[in-house]
Design a protein around this motif. Structure first.
Motif: not given
Length: 152
Positions: A46-57
């Motif tokens: 298996v591999t791991v995918q990290l979908d990273s997000h910052c806030g809207t502001i």
């Protein structure tokens, strides 16, 4: 693999939230990260995918790199970093999530906070590689597939 996934806290919530304007992993998330490492150790394919997000502001000038930094902070503590992909989405997904009344991460997005979503990826390894992601990714990502995200 499915049973192992469902035995983790990630099965109910694959999100690792971050404090406002921070790339530091909250201590309360260490159990989730521990389970990611256990799955990686037990299932070597298996591999791991990290979908990273910052806030809207977040300022547009730093949104993409800042969100990627959040994913990298998790990658840095994982068992085998060669099997981890980080995708920095900036605030593109957060903006969509914030407008959604029933999305699980809507409150985080509206508060201007960010998060990383963890996906376990199993590939069949064939020429026409098919993958299974746990959990399945939200349709927001499919609509944004043609858009460039910061991958690495």
């Amino acid at each position: 693999l499915f049973e192992a996934w469902c035995d983790t806290p990630l099965c109910d919530d694959n999100r690792i939230p971050f404090p406002f304007a921070s790339v530091d992993i909250d201590e309360s998330m260490h159990d989730k990260i521990h389970y990611i490492m256990k799955i990686m150790q037990r299932y070597r394919s298996v591999t791991v995918q990290l979908d990273s997000h910052c806030g809207t502001i977040a300022p547009n000038s730093v949104a993409s790199s800042f969100s990627r930094s959040r994913g990298e902070s998790i990658k840095d503590v994982l068992y085998d970093q060669t099997r981890v992909e980080v995708i920095g989405w900036g605030k593109r997904i957060a903006n969509k999530v914030a407008r959604s009344d029933n999305h699980a991460f809507g409150e985080l997005a509206r508060e201007g906070r960010g998060w990383v979503e963890v996906y376990i990826v199993l590939s069949d390894g064939g020429d026409d590689t098919r993958t299974i992601m746990l959990p399945p990714r939200h349709e927001f990502y499919d609509r944004d597939r043609s858009a460039t995200a910061d991958r690495g």
